[in-house]
Enzyme design. Sequence first.
Site, PDB file in Angstrom:
ATOM      1  N   ASP A   8       0.857  -1.186   0.000  1.00 53.97           N
ATOM      2  CA  ASP A   8       0.000   0.000   0.000  1.00 53.97           C
ATOM      3  C   ASP A   8       0.897   1.242   0.000  1.00 53.97           C
ATOM      4  OD1 ASP A   8      -3.172   0.619   1.354  1.00 53.97           O
ATOM      5  OD2 ASP A   8      -1.682   2.189   1.007  1.00 53.97           O
ATOM      6  N   ASP A 106      -3.260   2.433  -5.660  1.00 55.29           N
ATOM      7  CA  ASP A 106      -2.158   2.465  -4.697  1.00 55.29           C
ATOM      8  C   ASP A 106      -2.070   1.191  -3.864  1.00 55.29           C
ATOM      9  OD1 ASP A 106      -4.465   2.870  -3.302  1.00 55.29           O
ATOM     10  OD2 ASP A 106      -3.667   4.420  -1.992  1.00 55.29           O
ATOM     11  N   GLU A 107      -2.632   0.093  -4.344  1.00 55.34           N
ATOM     12  CA  GLU A 107      -2.660  -1.129  -3.546  1.00 55.34           C
ATOM     13  C   GLU A 107      -2.552  -2.357  -4.419  1.00 55.34           C
ATOM     14  OE1 GLU A 107      -5.817  -1.906  -0.695  1.00 55.34           O
ATOM     15  OE2 GLU A 107      -6.392   0.169  -1.015  1.00 55.34           O
TER      16      GLU A 107
END
Length: 336
Positions: A8, A106-107
């Site tokens: 993350d 973002d993960e």
Amino acid sequence: MPVVLHVDLDQFIAAVEVLRRPELAGLPVVVGGHGDPTRRGVVATASYAAREHGIRSGMPLRTAAKRCPDAVFLPADNPAYEAASARVMDVLRGLPDVVVEVLGWDEAFLGVETDDAGAFAAAVQEAVHAATALHCTVGIGDNLLRAKIATGFGKPAGTYRLTRDNWFAVMGERPTRALWGIGARTARRLADRGLHTVADLAAADPAALAADLGPRMGPYLVQLGRGIGRERVDGTPWVPRSHGRETTFPEDLEDWADVRREVAALARTVAGELAGRPARRVGVKVRFVPFTTRTRSATLPAPTRDPDVLAAAAGEVLDRFPARRAVRLVGVRAEF
DNA sequence: TCTGGGGTCCTAGGACCC
DNA sequence: TCTGGGGTCCTAGGACCC
């Protein structure tokens, strides 16, 4: 042994903005909407300096400006974030013998076979930073759920391990809201049944919850409480189920003719973004003043990519809305 | 606090069919 | 006469996530 990692990126959107404007490093930066706190919009991401003033994702920009008048407000630049995200995902896919399941900009989950998950997580962080100058936190788990929740304990830029061995020690006394998949509403419904903590939920009767919350949802929630979930990371490319666009207007629309025009325009935009996949259904969303949201949808006579056909179909769906109060948002969504 | 925009999945009721 | 049961599709809304 098989390990699941959850990667993350830290304050991703704000970090991307700081990378191209280094003078913003360390300042309270708030990204969202049109970058103008006097206009309608909410916070997409706040830098850590901004969070110290109590600014949070989802907060109205107006409120954020009250909490920190000196913050730097920037408009959301989605293409820039998509490009940065793609670079990070390429780095992850380039790691040896790893399966990557992308969860958002973002993960991502990583499936890997290793006897030293901590060292592997550190290597992931180094590789991402070396290639992109972005920092990330890595959660380590024995399934996707535990890896995902572990990340929250590793922020920022750290790592954390959550497995069956420490699940109840770490999570047992926390509120059910701490679980990935339980929001404010479900937490309240559970609390109404005397289930306040993760341990309470883990000990609940799945059949009883099924009767109250649905045949799938009830048992699923009990599994969540026990930290049980999918163990296999799935690297097959994601196939979108739908694509849509929506707009909140700077000023409410009072005239239904304007609403019709906006729906038609959105439908044409959506048609142009279908990337070759014909739409099978079309849905229209209308948010009336003050904030009542209604949706209508229809299965098309035949799948289509034609902007005229989609616009006409969206118009017919719009005609089925009853109340014609002032409108603050309209949206059009195509389903495949 | 006056609440964006992009999505996914689940639920439940009714239609419709056999 | 006034009624079974299962399966599937359609639709609206709710909840959640980033």
